[in-house]
Design an enzyme around this catalytic site. Structure first.
Site, PDB file in Angstrom:
ATOM      1  N   GLU A  56      43.915  53.836  39.274  1.00  0.00           N
ATOM      2  CA  GLU A  56      44.516  53.518  37.979  1.00  0.00           C
ATOM      3  C   GLU A  56      43.662  52.531  37.203  1.00  0.00           C
ATOM      4  OE1 GLU A  56      47.057  51.759  34.864  1.00  0.00           O
ATOM      5  OE2 GLU A  56      46.022  50.711  36.470  1.00  0.00           O
ATOM      6  N   HIS A 102      44.800  40.625  35.855  1.00  0.00           N
ATOM      7  CA  HIS A 102      43.345  40.734  35.694  1.00  0.00           C
ATOM      8  C   HIS A 102      42.676  39.369  35.543  1.00  0.00           C
ATOM      9  CE1 HIS A 102      43.315  45.246  34.362  1.00  0.00           C
ATOM     10  NE2 HIS A 102      44.305  44.991  35.207  1.00  0.00           N
ATOM     11  N   ASP A 141      45.246  50.197  43.844  1.00  0.00           N
ATOM     12  CA  ASP A 141      43.958  49.582  43.527  1.00  0.00           C
ATOM     13  C   ASP A 141      44.134  48.384  42.606  1.00  0.00           C
ATOM     14  OD1 ASP A 141      44.736  51.502  41.557  1.00  0.00           O
ATOM     15  OD2 ASP A 141      42.710  51.459  40.701  1.00  0.00           O
TER      16      ASP A 141
END
Length: 375
Positions: free
Chosen positions: A133, A348, A68
């Site tokens: 996660e 991210h 993920d």
């Protein structure tokens, strides 16, 4: 195109925003089954996981990771479409490139190369892969670990493919992580009109001295591997929004990041002692999201450090810095566990990427570690 780069691109092209796996795990399984791996698909709630194993003897070396990824943010601000893996100026762009689909691809191609060279290798190779996660992490690795623990299937060595490198790939191995203990403290007073202080008990005023003491307390000194335990407030909520009302309660959210020099129970006891000493009326709810874990220098640290030196020409430092990872769950059944992967500079973020030149050395690092521990 290298096999690792090709597989990384195939994984990035799958829009696996947590907890959606988007077919990534079946792609990995399709590469493992021909190598003789037994596969256990373990779905809990809306989360896909699998455990794969080749071999029935020890030692067992497990690679762990997640399929993920976090949401992309504003797609228009990406230089390239986030789920269209693109190689540009020597970089592979795409959501999950660094965190952590390139590591997953390197796991697979390292195992393929190792098994081709050593089809009858001693010991066993395993993988724990989850799609939970980056989210709440309640139906992912923790549940797989519970499954293995229930049948007493323990792990000798584990490598988590998190992006641990800081300035150059290979400069940092995480050989442990701090624990995380959060508290929701509600201090109670008496609400009333702000013009009549003799009729109210202001919980913010009452809590302030205790907050000051908590913020100034030295919880421990840390140790060789960990910095001192820290206590930080994340949120304070109090009041109705009106300027003429003293609130009836104040809510304070805080978090400990704690080392192996402290335990969760000891920290809880010390907090309660401080609050009680200040004679507060309060409720306090605790959440332990992870215990600290540590792998001292030993066979796994030595093996992967040597592999990094051979593959990247870098001597890695050991570190326990940063946030929590799924390693906190696996540590419960693993004798030795480390985390190692690509640069974390773009994780991210918009335009997440890894250097193409680092991909094959990453695969080689994992393969050399296999050769050191399972030959």
């Amino acid at each position: 195109m290298s096999r690792t780069l090709e597989l990384a691109k195939d994984l990035i092209a799958r829009k696996s925003v947590t907890p959606d796996d988007a077919g990534c795990q079946e792609l990995l399984i399709s590469r493992l089954e021909p190598l003789g791996f037994s596969i256990e698909r373990l779905r809990f709630g809306d989360v896909d996981n699998f455990y794969a194993r080749r071999g029935n003897t020890g030692p067992l070396l497990v690679f762990a990771g997640h399929t993920d990824v976090v949401p992309t943010g504003p797609v228009a601000q990406w230089h390239t479409p986030p789920f269209t893996p693109t190689v540009k100026d020597g970089m592979l762009y795409g959501r999950g490139a660094a965190d952590m689909k390139t590591s997953l691809a390197a796991f697979i191609t390292a195992i393929e190369a190792f098994v081709a060279d050593h089809p009858d290798h001693p010991g066993s190779i395993g993988l724990i892969i989850t799609s939970d996660e980056e989210g709440v992490a309640i139906n992912g690795t923790v549940k797989v670990v519970e499954t293995l623990k229930a049948r007493n299937e323990l792990i000798d060595y584990c490598i988590v493919g998190e992006p641990t490198s800081s300035k150059v790939v290979g400069d940092m191995i995480k050989n442990g992580r701090r624990g995380s203990l959060s508290g929701k403290l509600t201090v109670k007073g008496i609400q009333g009109h702000i013009a009549y202080p003799h009729l109210v008990k202001n919980p913010i005023h009452m809590a302030a001295p205790a907050i000051k003491e908590l913020s100034e307390t030295i919880w421990d000194e840390g140790n060789e591997y960990f910095p001192p335990t820290s206590w930080q407030i994340s949120n304070i909520h109090g009041g109705t929004g009106a300027t003429n009302v003293v609130p009836g309660e104040v809510e304070i959210l805080f978090n400990f990041r704690f080392s192996t020099a402290s335990t969760a129970e000891n920290l809880k006891q010390r907090v309660h002692a401080i609050l009680d000493r200040h004679q507060l009326e309060y409720d306090l709810a605790w959440e332990l999201s992870g215990k600290p874990f540590l792998t001292p220098r030993g066979s796994l640290v030595t093996a992967i450090s040597s592999a990094i030196d051979q593959a990247f020409g870098v001597t890695p430092a050991l570190s326990t810095s940063g946030g929590t990872s799924d390693g906190r769950f696996i540590a419960d059944i693993a004798g030795q566990i480390v985390e190692f992967g690509p640069l974390n500079a773009t994780i991210h973020k918009l335009n997440e990427c890894v250097a193409v030149a680092d991909i094959e050395p990453l695969r080689r690092t994992y393969q050399l570690t296999l050769e050191a521990l399972l030959k």
